[in-house]
Design an enzyme around this catalytic site. Structure first.
Site, PDB file in Angstrom:
ATOM      1  N   HIS A 155       0.833  -1.220   0.000  1.00  0.00           N
ATOM      2  CA  HIS A 155       0.000   0.000   0.000  1.00  0.00           C
ATOM      3  C   HIS A 155       0.865   1.266   0.000  1.00  0.00           C
ATOM      4  CE1 HIS A 155      -3.289  -2.735   1.283  1.00  0.00           C
ATOM      5  NE2 HIS A 155      -2.336  -3.262   2.020  1.00  0.00           N
ATOM      6  N   SER A 276      16.267  20.626 -16.326  1.00  0.00           N
ATOM      7  CA  SER A 276      15.145  21.504 -16.619  1.00  0.00           C
ATOM      8  C   SER A 276      15.678  22.727 -17.358  1.00  0.00           C
ATOM      9  CB  SER A 276      14.475  21.925 -15.309  1.00  0.00           C
ATOM     10  OG  SER A 276      13.744  23.124 -15.502  1.00  0.00           O
ATOM     11  N   LYS A 282      17.528  21.089 -11.189  1.00  0.00           N
ATOM     12  CA  LYS A 282      16.774  19.871 -11.461  1.00  0.00           C
ATOM     13  C   LYS A 282      17.590  18.776 -12.160  1.00  0.00           C
ATOM     14  CE  LYS A 282      12.997  18.891 -10.893  1.00  0.00           C
ATOM     15  NZ  LYS A 282      11.674  19.247 -11.402  1.00  0.00           N
TER      16      LYS A 282
END
Ligand code: ARG
Length: 459
Positions: A155, A276, A282
């Site tokens: 989960h 990016s 990034k």
């Protein structure tokens, strides 16, 4: 005039030719078309259906045409519809009447059924090789991380500590089933359809066994109508590739999560990431994201193929020309994934201390305490309840389970003993899980060596 020109008073309009052509995508079948035509021509010569001399001339000229196409020297035109007609037209252009004998006892319906099968035989082998390369990269990472512990999730919640190697080998198992499905599918479509004619066989004394042998098929198809109508193999292959890409999407999702700042379990090589255009800091896992996204077209291709075949009356219908683009697209997509994924996995760096840190919550070892109580004879459901009470006690008293004294633990679980205090380390949790197929060190080590052996042989 088209090759079927006899019956027609005029050529199809150019918009019709353009609408119905398949040469733009079936030209990639040229090698397989030529291999099939060579075997067919040899059979026609051997059985005396055409003169031996014509058979030899056709085979020699087909060799030249293959070279010509490979060198990009054939001009393709939608007026000639497909690769079969391009090659036959060229043969007739050079050989005249001798070339005009090649299509004896053959239809494009059984010809195209043959060509795709020949093409897919090679394509499946190449995808299987790629998946084996990926499995090898995963097994090598598993070996390098045979001591690395991280939380296992259910989960997407911390569940129990596992070895990172165990997690990676789970994917090796999934990819192994993909290989199984691909090989299984190939074994079923590895049947010679040529010799079925348009749908009903032929009045000429062909020798299908001869062609079977020449093209290395284990079997000859038994029913000429089925042979030209059947595209089960396309559905099966697209299904196997869709499932493969589903596995890739799951691995991709794990990689994306692991590389996020929240997890920070791994680092991908700069060579396998992109930046990016705006944010200088990034570094993104684009390969994993694109691969996860590719699953969409893989499922789409399967859905297209199943829909094309749905409700088609016997036997060949032109709808079946639509089989090629989904097939080629899924094969190309799988090849694309496999051109980058093995090396991205091979160059991935793990952060074992971060992984271990994430697995230290003593709650992850609650099951181990319950199982220790079972070893003392307590029924599991009761043990589960007792440990649950202990978890509640810790919550209410703001205590960590691994920091309790024996007396405190016994105040909630009278059967607790001193050894149970030592269960709350991820190392202990992994060490104790030596059930077959579990995450214990010995279990995982033996799986790693078994996989190394198997993959070594396959390569
Ligand atoms: N281009 C066709 C295809 O890909 C070849 C078979 C055409 N047969 C026919 N009877 N028109 O399916």
């Amino acid at each position: 005039m088209a090759l079927w020109g006899g019956r027609f008073s005029q050529d199809a309009k150019s918009c019709v030719q353009e609408y119905t052509e398949s040469i733009s995508f079936d030209k990639r079948l040229f090698r397989h078309d030529i291999a099939g035509s060579k075997a067919h021509a040899a059979m026609l010569g051997a059985t005396g259906i055409i003169p031996k001399k014509s058979s030899r001339a056709i085979i020699a000229e087909l060799g030249k045409i293959e070279k010509m196409i490979a060198e990009g020297k054939m001009e393709f035109s939608s007026a000639l519809e497909d690769i079969h007609m391009h090659i036959e037209t060229e043969l007739i252009r050079v050989l005249g009447n001798e070339g005009a004998r090649v299509h004896t006892a053959r239809s494009r319906n059984d010809q195209v059924a043959l060509d795709i099968r020949l093409y897919l035989r090679d394509a499946v082998d190449s995808i299987v090789e790629g998946i084996v390369r990926l499995q090898k990269a995963l097994v090598d990472q598993a070996y390098a991380n045979r001591k690395t512990i991280l939380p296992g999730f259910t989960h997407l919640q911390h569940a129990q500590p596992v070895l990172f190697a165990h997690h990676l080998l789970a994917y090796v198992e999934q990819f192994d089933r993909d290989i199984g499905r691909l090989k299984d599918c190939k074994a079923r479509f590895n049947v010679l359809p040529l010799g079925s004619g348009a749908l009903a066989g032929t009045t000429l004394p062909i020798d299908r066994e001869f062609v079977r042998e020449a093209l290395n098929f284990p079997e000859v198809s038994r029913n000429s109508m089925d042979s030209v109508a059947d595209r089960d193999f396309a559905c099966e292959l697209l299904s196997a590739l869709a499932i493969f890409s589903m596995h890739i999407s799951r691995l991709s999702e794990d990689i994306i999560l692991w590389m996020s700042q929240e997890f920070s379990f791994i680092e991908l090589s700069d060579a396998f990431c992109t930046g990016s255009s705006l944010m200088p800091q990034k570094k993104n896992p684009d390969i994993a994201e694109i691969s996860r996204g590719k699953t969409g077209r893989m499922y789409g291709n399967l859905t297209a193929m199943l829909t094309i075949c749905k409700g088609l009356p016997m036997t060949y219908n032109r709808d079946l020309q639509e089989d090629k683009e989904p097939l080629f697209d899924s094969l190309d997509t799988a090849e694309g994934i496999l051109s980058v994924y093995p090396e991205m996995i091979a160059t991935m760096k793990t952060k074992p201390e971060k992984m271990l840190q994430a697995a230290t919550d003593p709650g992850l070892m609650a099951t181990d305490l319950a199982e220790a109580l079972v070893k003392k004879g307590i029924p599991f459901r009761n043990a589960h309840h007792m440990v649950g009470a202990l978890v509640r006690y810790c919550g209410e008293n703001a205590k960590a389970m691994d920091k309790l004294s024996l007396e405190e633990m016994q105040s909630v679980i009278p059967d607790a003993d001193a050894d149970m205090l030592k269960l709350f380390s991820p190392l202990s949790a992994v060490t104790l899980r030596e059930s077959y197929g579990g995450t214990g060190f010995k279990q995982v080590a033996s799986q790693i060596s078994a996989w190394k052996k198997r993959l070594g042989k396959k390569a």
